[in-house]
Design an enzyme around this catalytic site. Sequence first.
Site, PDB file in Angstrom:
ATOM      1  N   ASN A 209      35.450  47.739  35.174  1.00 31.98           N
ATOM      2  CA  ASN A 209      36.665  48.348  35.753  1.00 31.98           C
ATOM      3  C   ASN A 209      37.730  47.265  35.881  1.00 31.98           C
ATOM      4  OD1 ASN A 209      36.492  47.066  38.476  1.00 31.98           O
ATOM      5  ND2 ASN A 209      34.547  48.167  38.508  1.00 31.98           N
ATOM      6  N   ASP A 277      29.668  52.712  40.065  1.00 38.74           N
ATOM      7  CA  ASP A 277      28.794  53.707  40.694  1.00 38.74           C
ATOM      8  C   ASP A 277      27.611  54.052  39.788  1.00 38.74           C
ATOM      9  OD1 ASP A 277      30.096  54.147  43.174  1.00 38.74           O
ATOM     10  OD2 ASP A 277      31.716  55.171  42.100  1.00 38.74           O
ATOM     11  N   LYS A 287      22.031  45.516  19.704  1.00 39.99           N
ATOM     12  CA  LYS A 287      23.344  46.141  19.536  1.00 39.99           C
ATOM     13  C   LYS A 287      23.178  47.523  18.888  1.00 39.99           C
ATOM     14  CE  LYS A 287      27.769  45.466  17.325  1.00 39.99           C
ATOM     15  NZ  LYS A 287      28.460  44.848  16.205  1.00 39.99           N
ATOM     16  N   ASP A 306      23.703  51.473  46.130  1.00 40.52           N
ATOM     17  CA  ASP A 306      24.944  51.315  46.904  1.00 40.52           C
ATOM     18  C   ASP A 306      24.782  50.108  47.831  1.00 40.52           C
ATOM     19  OD1 ASP A 306      27.037  51.561  48.896  1.00 40.52           O
ATOM     20  OD2 ASP A 306      27.405  53.535  48.012  1.00 40.52           O
ATOM     21  N   ILE A 307      25.500  49.046  47.511  1.00 36.00           N
ATOM     22  CA  ILE A 307      25.344  47.777  48.242  1.00 36.00           C
ATOM     23  C   ILE A 307      25.863  47.920  49.673  1.00 36.00           C
ATOM     24  CG2 ILE A 307      26.025  45.340  48.258  1.00 36.00           C
ATOM     25  CD1 ILE A 307      26.408  45.746  45.132  1.00 36.00           C
ATOM     26  N   LYS A 339      34.164  58.485  53.366  1.00 37.23           N
ATOM     27  CA  LYS A 339      33.363  57.363  52.848  1.00 37.23           C
ATOM     28  C   LYS A 339      32.836  56.504  53.997  1.00 37.23           C
ATOM     29  CE  LYS A 339      34.602  56.305  48.404  1.00 37.23           C
ATOM     30  NZ  LYS A 339      35.493  55.761  47.389  1.00 37.23           N
ATOM     31  N   LYS A 343      28.874  55.987  54.221  1.00 35.28           N
ATOM     32  CA  LYS A 343      28.246  54.694  53.904  1.00 35.28           C
ATOM     33  C   LYS A 343      27.659  54.016  55.135  1.00 35.28           C
ATOM     34  CE  LYS A 343      30.359  54.158  49.580  1.00 35.28           C
ATOM     35  NZ  LYS A 343      29.988  53.487  48.345  1.00 35.28           N
TER      36      LYS A 343
HETATM   37  O1  PMT Z   1      40.009  42.974  42.704  1.00 33.98           O
HETATM   38  P1  PMT Z   1      41.492  43.319  42.851  1.00 33.98           P
HETATM   39  O2  PMT Z   1      42.172  43.440  41.499  1.00 33.98           O
HETATM   40  O3  PMT Z   1      42.200  42.366  43.776  1.00 33.98           O
HETATM   41  O4  PMT Z   1      41.608  44.772  43.489  1.00 33.98           O
HETATM   42  C1  PMT Z   1      41.157  44.930  44.803  1.00 33.98           C
HETATM   43  C2  PMT Z   1      40.312  46.204  44.948  1.00 33.98           C
HETATM   44  C3  PMT Z   1      41.166  47.434  44.659  1.00 33.98           C
HETATM   45  C4  PMT Z   1      39.118  46.164  43.995  1.00 33.98           C
HETATM   46  C5  PMT Z   1      39.791  46.216  46.439  1.00 33.98           C
HETATM   47  O5  PMT Z   1      40.880  46.194  47.324  1.00 33.98           O
HETATM   48  C6  PMT Z   1      38.940  47.442  46.695  1.00 33.98           C
HETATM   49  O6  PMT Z   1      39.400  48.526  47.002  1.00 33.98           O
HETATM   50  N1  PMT Z   1      37.589  47.258  46.565  1.00 33.98           N
HETATM   51  C7  PMT Z   1      36.630  48.370  46.627  1.00 33.98           C
HETATM   52  C8  PMT Z   1      36.552  49.022  45.269  1.00 33.98           C
HETATM   53  C9  PMT Z   1      35.555  50.171  45.206  1.00 33.98           C
HETATM   54  O7  PMT Z   1      34.617  50.092  44.483  1.00 33.98           O
HETATM   55  O8  PMT Z   1      35.804  51.166  46.045  1.00 33.98           O
HETATM   56  P2  PMT Z   1      34.897  52.507  46.168  1.00 33.98           P
HETATM   57  O9  PMT Z   1      35.742  53.423  46.975  1.00 33.98           O
HETATM   58  O10 PMT Z   1      34.452  52.955  44.823  1.00 33.98           O
HETATM   59  O11 PMT Z   1      33.643  52.018  46.988  1.00 33.98           O
HETATM   60  C10 PMT Z   1      33.605  52.057  48.418  1.00 33.98           C
HETATM   61  C11 PMT Z   1      32.863  50.859  48.934  1.00 33.98           C
HETATM   62  O12 PMT Z   1      31.502  50.923  48.500  1.00 33.98           O
HETATM   63  C12 PMT Z   1      33.368  49.520  48.485  1.00 33.98           C
HETATM   64  O13 PMT Z   1      33.285  48.634  49.587  1.00 33.98           O
HETATM   65  C13 PMT Z   1      32.409  49.094  47.376  1.00 33.98           C
HETATM   66  O14 PMT Z   1      32.272  47.672  47.320  1.00 33.98           O
HETATM   67  C14 PMT Z   1      31.128  49.736  47.857  1.00 33.98           C
HETATM   68  N2  PMT Z   1      30.180  50.110  46.786  1.00 33.98           N
HETATM   69  C15 PMT Z   1      30.492  51.057  45.888  1.00 33.98           C
HETATM   70  C16 PMT Z   1      29.568  51.446  44.960  1.00 33.98           C
HETATM   71  C17 PMT Z   1      28.308  50.828  44.948  1.00 33.98           C
HETATM   72  N3  PMT Z   1      27.383  51.141  44.060  1.00 33.98           N
HETATM   73  N4  PMT Z   1      28.020  49.889  45.845  1.00 33.98           N
HETATM   74  C18 PMT Z   1      28.942  49.523  46.779  1.00 33.98           C
HETATM   75  O15 PMT Z   1      28.666  48.660  47.609  1.00 33.98           O
END
Ligand code: PMT
Length: 402
Positions: A209, A277, A287, A306-307, A339, A343
């Site tokens: 991403n 995700d 490959k 999900d961390i 969320k 979470k």
């Molecule tokens: O890196 P930059 O270019 O500076 O941009 C910053 C940012 C937009 C990446 C940052 O500010 C941000 O929003 N980070 C979270 C991105 C994200 O994955 O958001 P989410 O809404 O999909 O996930 C929610 C939370 O769950 C996040 O804290 C994510 O780290 C966590 N997560 C999500 C999926 C997963 N499998 N494990 C997780 O821990």
Amino acid sequence: MFDGKQILLVVAGGIAAYKSLELVRLLKAGGARVRCLLTRGGEQFVTPLSLAALSGEKVYQDLFSLTDEQEMGHIRLAREPDLVIVAPTTADLMARLRSGRADDLACAVLLATDKPVLLAPAMNVRMWENPATMENLSVLEARGFHRVGPGTGDMACGEWGEGRMAEPAEILEAAAGFLADRTRLAGRHAIVTSGPTHEPIDPVRYIANRSSGKQGHAVAAALADLGARVTLISGPVRLSDPRGVAVTHVESAEDMLQACTDALPADVAVCAAAVADWKIADAARNKIKKQANGAPPSLALTENPDILASLSAPGATRPALVVGFAAETENLLENARRKLARKGCDWLVANDVSPATGTFGGDRNQVHLMTRNAQEDWPTMDKTAVARALAGRIADALEAQA
Ligand code: PMT
């Protein structure tokens, strides 16, 4: 905020110099002792009299001034402050700093100082975007200069774009971060995740991403500035490791989870990484080849761990404070609040990542800090300012729990 602190403000020659007068006022109101150094270019935009009146101090201008050298000396001027702010920082001054010039008072002082230097660049958008300026900036940042801004907007020259000096309030916030009390998080351990994850499709391809890691890395640096021991777990990014932070580099969500688990126990965890995700259910060992009939391969996805949810789960090693981020492109606040509940984290920093916002990869961010029963809407700020403000809140919360 700045009681007992000394700040040297270098004012170089740009139209934004008028904002530096307000900066002097704000710094003084915050309790700082402010000395100003005005370059020859700066003199074209603000007068020494204005700076002297606002700072209540003599204004320094000449490298070869007998009186100045007798009274203070450029080496003392460089060493005495707790922080040096250069606002505005012009393209010319950046080029001169990069080449280590010392032929005027500003360059000599900036070459001689061993204190943190905060640059607030201000220039025309094309000058800012010019590869020469970008290269000078990256060299200066690699040498440890810090930066706030520039912002995007209308310019005095009539053009629009990136290059506007950060607002005085934003520079003030950044300065507060540097002068922060490094004892506030002393003895605390913070885990921060940052950047994207790469989920392999085969040995040469992956799902990723647009996260650059800027926001997460800034949070790690801000927590370290407050004295925390920080473990930054970073996906693949093009950023240097922040100073004073232990970094574990990982690729996939599974690796990131493992590194987080290995880093426990911690007092606080901040999950700013954009974790995929989903991953490919069965990544190919070799490959994937094109098929003779032209049919594209079908890729089955499976959910990643999900961390954030795992760090938030009750248990002996749960950090006292777990902070997630929410990246949304629609219904930001509603989705983020859901969320937060799903979470199980304590706080959630919600940001809009629609392409028009430039949040992914950009230098600025507008966030909403959500706790279980409250919400604060923060103004658009430099990602470092967001990080410093968040680190301050984290320190407040841990102090309150102690
Ligand atoms: O890196 P930059 O270019 O500076 O941009 C910053 C940012 C937009 C990446 C940052 O500010 C941000 O929003 N980070 C979270 C991105 C994200 O994955 O958001 P989410 O809404 O999909 O996930 C929610 C939370 O769950 C996040 O804290 C994510 O780290 C966590 N997560 C999500 C999926 C997963 N499998 N494990 C997780 O821990």
